[in-house]
Motif scaffolding. Structure first.
Motif, PDB file in Angstrom:
ATOM      1  N   PHE A  97      34.464  44.635  39.658  1.00  0.00           N
ATOM      2  CA  PHE A  97      34.533  43.330  40.314  1.00  0.00           C
ATOM      3  C   PHE A  97      34.756  43.511  41.804  1.00  0.00           C
ATOM      4  N   SER A  98      34.589  42.401  42.543  1.00  0.00           N
ATOM      5  CA  SER A  98      34.640  42.500  44.000  1.00  0.00           C
ATOM      6  C   SER A  98      35.350  41.307  44.615  1.00  0.00           C
ATOM      7  N   TYR A  99      35.749  41.484  45.886  1.00  0.00           N
ATOM      8  CA  TYR A  99      36.322  40.416  46.696  1.00  0.00           C
ATOM      9  C   TYR A  99      35.299  40.096  47.790  1.00  0.00           C
ATOM     10  N   ASP A 100      34.845  38.862  47.826  1.00  0.00           N
ATOM     11  CA  ASP A 100      33.926  38.431  48.879  1.00  0.00           C
ATOM     12  C   ASP A 100      33.983  36.917  48.908  1.00  0.00           C
ATOM     13  N   ALA A 101      32.841  36.256  49.027  1.00  0.00           N
ATOM     14  CA  ALA A 101      32.835  34.789  48.983  1.00  0.00           C
ATOM     15  C   ALA A 101      33.390  34.312  47.642  1.00  0.00           C
ATOM     16  N   VAL A 102      33.029  35.027  46.572  1.00  0.00           N
ATOM     17  CA  VAL A 102      33.657  34.820  45.266  1.00  0.00           C
ATOM     18  C   VAL A 102      34.567  36.009  45.043  1.00  0.00           C
ATOM     19  N   ARG A 103      35.855  35.733  44.846  1.00  0.00           N
ATOM     20  CA  ARG A 103      36.853  36.794  44.838  1.00  0.00           C
ATOM     21  C   ARG A 103      37.473  36.992  43.456  1.00  0.00           C
ATOM     22  N   PHE A 104      37.681  38.256  43.095  1.00  0.00           N
ATOM     23  CA  PHE A 104      38.474  38.572  41.914  1.00  0.00           C
ATOM     24  C   PHE A 104      39.894  38.061  42.141  1.00  0.00           C
ATOM     25  N   SER A 105      40.449  37.343  41.159  1.00  0.00           N
ATOM     26  CA  SER A 105      41.777  36.758  41.360  1.00  0.00           C
ATOM     27  C   SER A 105      42.807  37.149  40.312  1.00  0.00           C
ATOM     28  N   GLY A 106      42.402  37.829  39.231  1.00  0.00           N
ATOM     29  CA  GLY A 106      43.429  38.241  38.286  1.00  0.00           C
ATOM     30  C   GLY A 106      42.892  38.727  36.962  1.00  0.00           C
ATOM     31  N   LEU A 107      43.751  39.442  36.229  1.00  0.00           N
ATOM     32  CA  LEU A 107      43.441  39.978  34.906  1.00  0.00           C
ATOM     33  C   LEU A 107      44.438  39.431  33.893  1.00  0.00           C
ATOM     34  N   THR A 108      43.962  39.193  32.673  1.00  0.00           N
ATOM     35  CA  THR A 108      44.820  38.771  31.571  1.00  0.00           C
ATOM     36  C   THR A 108      44.410  39.531  30.318  1.00  0.00           C
TER      37      THR A 108
END
Length: 247
Positions: A97-108
């Motif tokens: 996953f990546s951080y950009d315009a759409v960002r990774f925000s968490g894992l569950t």
């Protein structure tokens, strides 16, 4: 006697406070990926309720060159012995996953009852992403399911989108919004012994408008409910492209 019990309780408190699976994050990272940096803020672990002798963990590992604005993370998913922390099985996913315009925000970690065969119980990892635009909100959560296969983990469901929300508004009131959720249940066993996964999809559309200076929420709200089935074939469940997360 009360003093003795109190002293014992006080003595055990620090041990219990540090007995969580999080204490193994750095150990697992060093063992499986020497020299790599762990994103400890987003790393997660949990004892498996179906078998508490096992612990599940997901470790995000930023690639070189990543920064606060743009980043790509690899992901290590593992199952370990709860008592010793010894890794029993694992799977490494490059550029997960990546951080950009759409960002990774968490894992569950998802430990619902995914009993796919009498011998194979799966667990899930949910990966959440969110958009950076306030007036065009976006959020998606994708679910992957894994089973233990020797010393490896085998992904049997690949990034099924289970939550999908978005919209467009003026930043104050007026706008339209959509939300879709998907859930899985167990169906009958198929030819290869794995159950079919029976899915339910719920979607809703809402509109907000300004009337006489007041914001009216959920105007012209509509919703629908549909079903779908994921069949097991050639070692995994086939996820339709329209339901699968893609960067």
């Amino acid at each position: 006697m009360k003093r003795i019990l109190l002293s014992l309780a006080m003595g055990l408190t620090p041990l219990l406070a540090h007995a969580g699976c999080e204490d193994n994050f750095q150990k697992w990272t060093a063992q499986l990926h020497p020299g790599r940096t762990l994103d400890a803020e987003h790393a997660v672990c949990k004892a498996w309720p179906a078998n508490e002798a096992l612990t599940i963990a997901a470790l995000p590992l930023p690639q070189k060159g990543s920064n606060d604005d743009t980043s790509t993370d690899d992901l290590e998913v593992l199952v370990a012995d709860t008592a010793s922390g010894t890794v029993i099985a694992h799977q490494f996913q490059k550029s997960a996953f990546s951080y950009d315009a759409v960002r990774f925000s968490g894992l569950t970690i998802d430990t619902a009852r995914y009993q796919l065969t009498p011998q194979n119980r799966a667990f899930g990892i949910r990966v959440a992403h969110e958009g950076s635009s306030r007036v065009n909100p976006f959020g998606q959560t994708a679910l992957s399911l894994y089973v233990i296969d020797g010393q490896s983990l085998r992904m049997v469901v690949d990034r099924l989108i289970v939550e999908d929300s978005g919209g467009e508004w003026d930043g104050n009131c007026a706008g339209s919004f959509s939300n879709t959720t998907r859930s899985l249940d167990l169906g009958p066993a198929g030819k290869e012994g794995y159950v079919a996964l029976k899915g339910t999809e719920k979607s809703a559309q809402t509109v907000n408008v300004v009337q006489n200076g007041d914001c009216k929420y959920d105007v012209n709200k509509s919703s629908k409910r549909t079903g779908f089935t994921l069949e097991y074939k050639n070692g995994k469940y086939t996820v339709p492209k329209a339901m699968q997360y893609s960067d």
